[in-house]
Write an enzyme that holds these catalytic residues in place. Structure first.
Site, mmCIF file in Angstrom:
data_model
loop_
_atom_site.group_PDB
_atom_site.id
_atom_site.type_symbol
_atom_site.label_atom_id
_atom_site.label_comp_id
_atom_site.label_asym_id
_atom_site.label_seq_id
_atom_site.Cartn_x
_atom_site.Cartn_y
_atom_site.Cartn_z
ATOM 1 N N SER A 210 0.859 -1.171 0.000
ATOM 2 C CA SER A 210 0.000 0.000 0.000
ATOM 3 C C SER A 210 0.898 1.224 0.000
ATOM 4 C CB SER A 210 -0.913 -0.051 1.230
ATOM 5 O OG SER A 210 -1.782 1.041 1.267
ATOM 6 N N ARG A 378 -5.619 3.229 -0.260
ATOM 7 C CA ARG A 378 -6.870 3.266 0.488
ATOM 8 C C ARG A 378 -7.965 2.479 -0.225
ATOM 9 N NH1 ARG A 378 -7.845 8.661 0.500
ATOM 10 N NH2 ARG A 378 -6.642 9.178 2.339
ATOM 11 N N VAL A 500 -7.050 4.449 11.005
ATOM 12 C CA VAL A 500 -5.843 4.652 10.209
ATOM 13 C C VAL A 500 -6.159 5.144 8.798
ATOM 14 C CG1 VAL A 500 -4.590 2.914 11.510
ATOM 15 C CG2 VAL A 500 -5.790 2.233 9.441
ATOM 16 N N GLU A 501 -5.151 5.656 8.127
ATOM 17 C CA GLU A 501 -5.244 6.216 6.764
ATOM 18 C C GLU A 501 -6.361 7.254 6.671
ATOM 19 O OE1 GLU A 501 -4.540 4.353 3.164
ATOM 20 O OE2 GLU A 501 -3.621 2.565 3.994
ATOM 21 N N GLY A 502 -6.440 8.129 7.660
ATOM 22 C CA GLY A 502 -7.467 9.154 7.687
ATOM 23 C C GLY A 502 -8.623 8.726 8.559
#
Length: 825
Positions: A210, A378, A500-502
């Site tokens: 990723s 994402r 996570v990731e925003g």
């Protein structure tokens, strides 16, 4: 009455033209023809002339550029320049990053469903399928999630070795560099399957594929960087991590305080031009075991050593772990899901300019690079993780609910449990479709910024909902941790994916609609570019090309919204078969509603809209569920519209329709300009909200699908690890379902005998013996009931431990005086 007819003809022609999006010149011709007919048929002459003058007053200025541009377009450009706030660098980059796929059709208000259905069916290559059936299956068999989460707090060495040897870290690395070169669909399928048995292992495999050095180097690295690092990353010789988040820069990544100063320093014995870095990062997955660290920082050149710009901007670099000054801190411990995660620090760390990802040419372009790679990452890792957990949860919990009995009935037969099972099945179906759709978009060459945010937010949120319902159904089996527990760790880990990731709250409130309304809208971004063009003549020319189609589209969406509202979306062309046409028509209505409210909100609020997070969040929910149901219908179409799947499709659709209408009603009731909300209500809801949540009958059908062997249940569970083995308690429970169902008639017969016959035995085995002697059951049926008792016991049994087995092993390495007083004694 004759005085009304010309105006009625005028309105009907306008509504017809708006609904079908007929060009202005054709509208004028149609209306003129109708007015001539009214004149000839004896309508009031004055009314007919007045209506004709209105047509001329509208059509002539708009159809003649020499009149239109100076009188209308130029003032409109001036208004836009005053009304639109200047875009920040962060916003500009976000809007310039990514591409627009089918989500753009949704913002037109008239989606082209045939375009969606014409997309190729996502399919794996033979090589990718062989990898899933071979190394991925073997990795899942080797995985003991209890030992990973409770005993080792890490993958055991043999799993690390297996992952590296079989190039799990190199799925996205091209074959020319020694990687597997897999498609995004294969990447999705691998993560989905691993996540169904262990979120720790799926995180470990997912992160290098990723956002991280591998993807960044593949897209932006210099040839020298690719040739050196990608082969090493592919075979696990280098383990990567990426440092983005810090204590003072979480979701607002552009506020990164970490910095690098261009200067000269020593590297490998030579004095070279480079950067001296100071940074403080946390929550960095794989940091404790990483050998190569990707780093985001703000780059400065105060002495002008590489150019005239002092504040160069966000830049990305690669740091070998053993670089002097790099300090990899101790591990974080994420909610009993102990994937490798921790902080990274550095002060005055010197690296040469050659360590910048992409070289000096890419200095200052880090935010662009991150936005593009974040969108791709994402789209896959987190949605696929949610899909694996939800699909496995649906299969295993359905089997559990059939096998587990209370009051002489399978617990799944109780309506309260049916409701939960239906939510599990319907949401698992939607998650699976949505996660696969975003992976397919990546394979089509899209960089799906908005769909990736939709997938990340809704898959992880629905995944948590599924995990909660699974825990509620399995009860004590879920709360007692141990090797037999298939649900507890998934419930504990569910908030991690949401964070996570925003963070999901930020994703919903700011990103989905905030970015989608501009990036995906057919006209808005073009109008913004026209307004920002310093050349007024060029700006007028650009605006003139899009302003009038925009206005026409807005009128069309108002007409379509009202028409679909008063007809209940029962009239209109739609693709699909007799069953799915009604779903496509409803989506047509909601797309028109979304497009209308988008135009009204942007027009009325302008730049203030980005601060109206509640409104943005609600409109984002409408967009999300539209996109999700598009993915669900596409999946149903690709699978040949199977009859058996209709309850799952219907549940997912009606749930989304209910959520869409709820979001629309909340947006209108709370619209910042109240009179506009009141005026829009009868257009969007002429007869009020009509959509309802899935009913009891439909929920019963979905629950029954999960609790009996059938093709729909098999399709729902495709791609997850259900092999019955010692390390997979969920797989064992799932494998028992057919035998349990087959034994139920014998069990009912035997239980009836127990109630009606004079049986002396109290022990179950003795009761079976007596039943055979008395002829109530046969010897074969006795064996069947014995097997049923054994599989039921394995299904419901929970673990127990000696006290010392639950203590952290490292505790015993502490000196006695540092232990808890009770333990020290």
């Amino acid at each position: 009455m004759s005085i009304v007819i010309p105006f009625l003809a005028f309105l009907l022609a306008g509504a017809f033209a708006a609904y079908h999006r007929i060009r202005l010149a054709y509208w004028a011709a149609i209306t003129a023809s109708l007015l001539v007919a009214c004149w000839l048929l004896g309508a009031n002459p004055t009314a007919t002339v007045v209506a004709a003058l209105v047509v001329v007053a509208v059509a002539v200025p708009l159809l003649i550029p020499a009149i239109r541009k100076p009188l209308i377009t130029a003032p409109a450009l001036g208004f836009l320049r005053r009304a639109l706030p200047p875009l920040s660098q962060t916003e500009r980059i976000a809007l310039e990053t990514g591409s627009v796929g089918f989500e753009g059709d949704l913002f037109t208000g008239d989606p082209d469903w045939n375009k969606l259905l014409a997309y190729p069916k996502p399919q794996l290559t033979a090589e990718e399928q062989a990898f899933l059936d071979g190394p991925v299956e073997e990795l899942c068999r080797m995985t003991n999630d209890w030992e990973i989460t409770h005993i080792h707090a890490d993958l055991p060495p043999e799993l690390w070795d297996f992952i590296k040897k079989n190039k799990f870290f190199g799925m996205i690395i091209p074959k020319q560099y020694g990687g597997l070169g897999f498609s995004a669909l294969a990447h999705h399928k691998v993560i989905q399957k691993i996540a169904s048995v262990s979120s720790v292992v799926s995180s470990t495999v997912g992160v290098p594929n990723s956002l991280g050095p591998g993807e960044l180097l593949n897209h932006y690295g210099t040839q020298e960087q690719k040739d050196y690092y990608l082969p090493r990353l592919a075979i696990g010789q280098e383990v990567p991590c990426f440092g983005l988040t810090g204590p003072f820069a979480g979701s607002d990544a552009t506020s990164i305080p970490d910095y690098g100063i261009v200067c000269k320093g020593e590297w490998n014995g030579a004095n070279v031009l480079g950067i001296r870095l100071t940074f403080d990062k946390r929550y960095i997955t794989l940091a404790p075991v990483a050998t190569i660290i990707g780093l985001a920082f703000r780059m400065y050149d105060p002495d002008g050593l590489i150019g005239d710009t002092r504040d160069i901007g966000i830049t990305l670099a690669l740091l070998p772990r053993d670089t002097e000054g790099v300090d990899v801190g101790r591990r974080h411990f994420p909610l009993n899901s102990p994937f490798q995660n921790g902080p990274i620090h550095g002060k005055d760390v010197f690296i040469p300019l050659s360590q910048l990802i992409g070289g000096v040419e890419m200095a200052g372009k880090g935010w662009n690079m991150l936005n593009e790679c974040l969108a791709v990452g994402r789209s896959i890792t987190l949605p696929s993780t949610a899909s694996g957990g939800a699909k496995a949860g649906a299969r295993v919990t359905g089997a559990y609910a059939r096998i587990r009995k209370q009051f002489g009935l399978s617990v799944g037969r109780f309506e309260g449990v049916e409701e939960a099972l239906a939510r599990i099945g319907g949401k698992a179906y939607a998650i699976s479709a949505l996660s696969q759709a975003t992976a397919a978009a990546v394979d089509r060459g899209d960089v799906p910024s908005v769909p990736s945010a939709i997938a990340k937010y809704h898959c992880t949120n629905m995944g948590r909902d599924v995990a909660k319902d699974v825990m509620d159904i399995v009860g004590g089996k879920g709360i007692i941790l141990g090797p037999r527990n298939f649900a507890g760790r998934a419930w504990q880990a569910s908030p991690i994916a949401i964070t996570v990731e925003g963070a999901n709250i930020m994703t919903r409130s700011l990103l989905i609609f905030g970015q989608g309304s501009i990036l995906c809208h057919p006209y808005i971004i073009k109008e913004m570019r026209a307004a920002q063009d310093p050349d007024t003549r060029a700006g007028i020319h650009q605006l003139d090309a899009v302003l009038y189609p925009h206005i026409g589209g807005a009128i069309s969406n108002a007409v379509r919204s009202f028409w679909f509202g008063i007809t209940g979306s029962k009239i209109g062309a739609a693709p699909g078969d007799a069953y799915t046409k009604k779903f496509f028509r409803k989506l047509d209505r909601y797309a028109a509603n979304l497009a209308l409210l988008t135009d009204i909100s942007l027009g009325a609020l302008g730049g203030k809209l980005k601060f109206k997070e509640s409104l943005s969040g609600r409109l984002g929910d409408v967009l999300s569920h539209l996109y999700m149901m598009s993915a669900v219908l596409k999946r149903h179409h690709d699978e040949g519209t199977p009859e058996a799947d209709k309850p799952l499709l219907a549940w997912a659709f009606h749930n989304s329709a209910y959520e869409i209408e709820l979001a629309l009603s909340q947006a209108l009731r709370n619209f910042p300009i109240k009179p506009l909300g009141w005026l829009l209500w009868p257009v969007v809801f002429p007869f009020g909200r009509r959509a309802v949540a899935p009913g009891d009958r439909l929920s019963h059908r979905v629950a029954m699908l999960l609790m009996a062997p059938n093709e729909a249940r098999d399709r729902l569970g495709q791609g997850v690890f259900l092999t019955p083995c010692e390390n997979n308690p969920g797989g064992r429970i799932d494998s028992y379902l057919a035998a349990a169902v087959a034994a139920e008639p014998v069990e009912r017969k035997f239980l009836k005998a127990l109630k009606t016959k004079d049986i002396e035995a109290l022990d179950y085995s003795a009761q079976l013996d007596e039943g055979v002697r008395e002829g109530w059951i046969t010897a074969d049926e006795r064996k069947q009931l014995e097997d049923l008792r054994a599989i039921t016991l394995d299904t419901i049994t929970v673990d127990d431990f000696d006290t010392h087995e639950l203590r952290a092993a490292s505790f015993y390495a502490l000196p006695q005086h540092k232990r808890h007083p009770r333990e020290a004694a």
